[in-house]
Design a protein around this motif. Structure first.
Motif, PDB file in Angstrom:
ATOM      1  N   GLN A  97     -33.550 -45.426   6.258  1.00 43.87           N
ATOM      2  CA  GLN A  97     -33.014 -46.860   6.041  1.00 43.87           C
ATOM      3  C   GLN A  97     -32.924 -47.152   4.538  1.00 43.87           C
ATOM      4  N   VAL A  98     -34.071 -46.680   3.787  1.00 36.75           N
ATOM      5  CA  VAL A  98     -34.112 -46.778   2.220  1.00 36.75           C
ATOM      6  C   VAL A  98     -32.840 -45.965   1.669  1.00 36.75           C
ATOM      7  N   VAL A  99     -32.857 -44.651   1.986  1.00 34.56           N
ATOM      8  CA  VAL A  99     -32.046 -43.885   1.550  1.00 34.56           C
ATOM      9  C   VAL A  99     -30.528 -44.365   1.764  1.00 34.56           C
ATOM     10  N   LEU A 100     -30.496 -44.906   2.902  1.00 38.57           N
ATOM     11  CA  LEU A 100     -28.856 -45.154   3.254  1.00 38.57           C
ATOM     12  C   LEU A 100     -28.594 -46.274   2.483  1.00 38.57           C
ATOM     13  N   ARG A 112     -29.996 -35.417   7.563  1.00 38.54           N
ATOM     14  CA  ARG A 112     -30.207 -36.039   8.953  1.00 38.54           C
ATOM     15  C   ARG A 112     -29.078 -37.096   9.026  1.00 38.54           C
ATOM     16  N   LEU A 113     -29.060 -37.788   8.084  1.00 34.69           N
ATOM     17  CA  LEU A 113     -28.235 -38.955   8.050  1.00 34.69           C
ATOM     18  C   LEU A 113     -26.670 -38.376   8.371  1.00 34.69           C
ATOM     19  N   ALA A 114     -26.563 -37.323   7.429  1.00 35.69           N
ATOM     20  CA  ALA A 114     -24.823 -36.678   7.563  1.00 35.69           C
ATOM     21  C   ALA A 114     -24.821 -35.997   9.159  1.00 35.69           C
ATOM     22  N   ALA A 115     -25.768 -35.478   9.694  1.00 37.95           N
ATOM     23  CA  ALA A 115     -25.763 -34.904  10.992  1.00 37.95           C
ATOM     24  C   ALA A 115     -25.489 -36.076  11.968  1.00 37.95           C
ATOM     25  N   LYS A 116     -25.836 -37.208  11.747  1.00 35.88           N
ATOM     26  CA  LYS A 116     -25.926 -38.423  12.809  1.00 35.88           C
ATOM     27  C   LYS A 116     -24.500 -39.246  12.652  1.00 35.88           C
ATOM     28  N   GLY A 117     -23.932 -38.418  11.413  1.00 34.51           N
ATOM     29  CA  GLY A 117     -22.547 -39.266  11.324  1.00 34.51           C
ATOM     30  C   GLY A 117     -22.912 -40.707  10.424  1.00 34.51           C
ATOM     31  N   TYR A 118     -23.767 -40.771   9.644  1.00 33.54           N
ATOM     32  CA  TYR A 118     -23.980 -41.968   9.104  1.00 33.54           C
ATOM     33  C   TYR A 118     -23.338 -42.012   7.633  1.00 33.54           C
ATOM     34  N   VAL A 119     -23.469 -40.677   6.995  1.00 33.44           N
ATOM     35  CA  VAL A 119     -22.858 -40.663   5.699  1.00 33.44           C
ATOM     36  C   VAL A 119     -22.027 -39.450   5.571  1.00 33.44           C
ATOM     37  N   ALA A 120     -20.818 -39.592   4.676  1.00 34.21           N
ATOM     38  CA  ALA A 120     -20.257 -38.722   4.583  1.00 34.21           C
ATOM     39  C   ALA A 120     -20.192 -38.043   3.123  1.00 34.21           C
ATOM     40  N   VAL A 121     -20.039 -36.549   3.095  1.00 38.33           N
ATOM     41  CA  VAL A 121     -20.220 -35.997   2.071  1.00 38.33           C
ATOM     42  C   VAL A 121     -18.862 -35.473   1.494  1.00 38.33           C
ATOM     43  N   ALA A 130     -20.367 -45.654  11.278  1.00 38.90           N
ATOM     44  CA  ALA A 130     -21.697 -45.777  12.009  1.00 38.90           C
ATOM     45  C   ALA A 130     -22.941 -45.983  11.209  1.00 38.90           C
ATOM     46  N   GLY A 131     -22.758 -45.608   9.813  1.00 40.11           N
ATOM     47  CA  GLY A 131     -23.885 -45.979   9.037  1.00 40.11           C
ATOM     48  C   GLY A 131     -24.007 -47.359   8.741  1.00 40.11           C
ATOM     49  N   VAL A 132     -22.713 -48.163   8.552  1.00 39.54           N
ATOM     50  CA  VAL A 132     -22.716 -49.488   8.346  1.00 39.54           C
ATOM     51  C   VAL A 132     -23.776 -50.025   9.689  1.00 39.54           C
ATOM     52  N   ASP A 133     -23.123 -49.736  10.847  1.00 41.83           N
ATOM     53  CA  ASP A 133     -23.593 -50.191  12.078  1.00 41.83           C
ATOM     54  C   ASP A 133     -24.985 -50.114  12.072  1.00 41.83           C
ATOM     55  N   ALA A 134     -25.670 -48.978  11.732  1.00 47.14           N
ATOM     56  CA  ALA A 134     -26.888 -48.439  11.741  1.00 47.14           C
ATOM     57  C   ALA A 134     -27.822 -49.409  11.034  1.00 47.14           C
TER      58      ALA A 134
END
Lengths: 111, 111
Positions: free
Chosen positions: A12-15, A53-62, A84-88
């Motif tokens: 959460q902090v990283v996101l 992990r965040l990327a694998a979950k589809g929350y961040v784009a690289v 999806a990251g915004v939603d999370a």
DNA sequence: TAGCAAACTCTACAAGATAGAGTTATAGTC
DNA sequence: GACTATAACTCTATCTTGTAGAGTTTGCTA
């Protein structure tokens, strides 16, 4: 599926740091941002593992960045929040809000 | 020391339920509280394991209750927040507040 | 003492957090 | 072009948290 439903504490902090720094934030700046804002030391390994992990979950784009004319250094990998990251983040926040709602903490010493 | 510095995601949620329900909350009611407030299913094992960790860290106090004249059932173990638990919740909240401060999330679809 | 119900214990494993040495991709220098 | 300095990222290993659910314990009721 064991969990997968919610963001971990550090995730959460990283996101949030990614959200704040996008679209030009990358590993090193995200790390610095977290350290500065929270006063918490963040090891490189912890940061990138979480980002993966965040990327694998589809929350961040690289997005691989170009080489830059500074003084050597590997090309950056720019980070951005995906929908999806915004939603999370939204879901995590609302869950905590509901849990906090109306809770009054008595201070440990001297009120 | 590997981490130990911060509350995990679920630890935080559980600790908040304890705070809300003390001094008469116990395992079963804490579990129910979390499920109702968050809509998130909580398995018995997950709950007690987390409660144990929280107790081991000195964040919650456990007080064995007397047998009650209801209809059988094992004696409850009442839960309460200890000062260190208050501090931990406080620290977690402030850290998140600092991370959220000024962050604006663009809604995924339809603003 | 059998049966029932509430509350908690146990065991096993999956996912997340953490550390830090090591690797890689550039740019500058000669 | 080889060598060196740098920034940024990769890897491996390990500890902590999160998760599930069957099973046990305590004590009431019949």
């Amino acid at each position: 599926m064991a969990k997968g439903q919610f963001l971990g504490e550090f995730e959460q902090v990283v996101l949030l740091a990614v959200a704040r720094l996008e679209p030009t934030g990358y590993g090193a700046t995200v790390r610095q941002e977290v350290e500065e804002r929270t006063g918490r030391p963040v090891s490189v390994g912890a940061l990138y593992a979480t980002l993966d992990r965040l990327a694998a979950k589809g929350y961040v784009a690289v997005r691989p960045g170009p080489a830059e004319p500074e003084r050597g250094g590997r090309p950056k990998r720019f980070l951005a929040l995906k929908p999806a990251g915004v939603d999370a983040l939204d879901a995590s926040r609302h869950m905590l809000d509901r849990m906090w709602d109306g809770v009054e903490l008595r201070r440990s010493a001297s009120g």
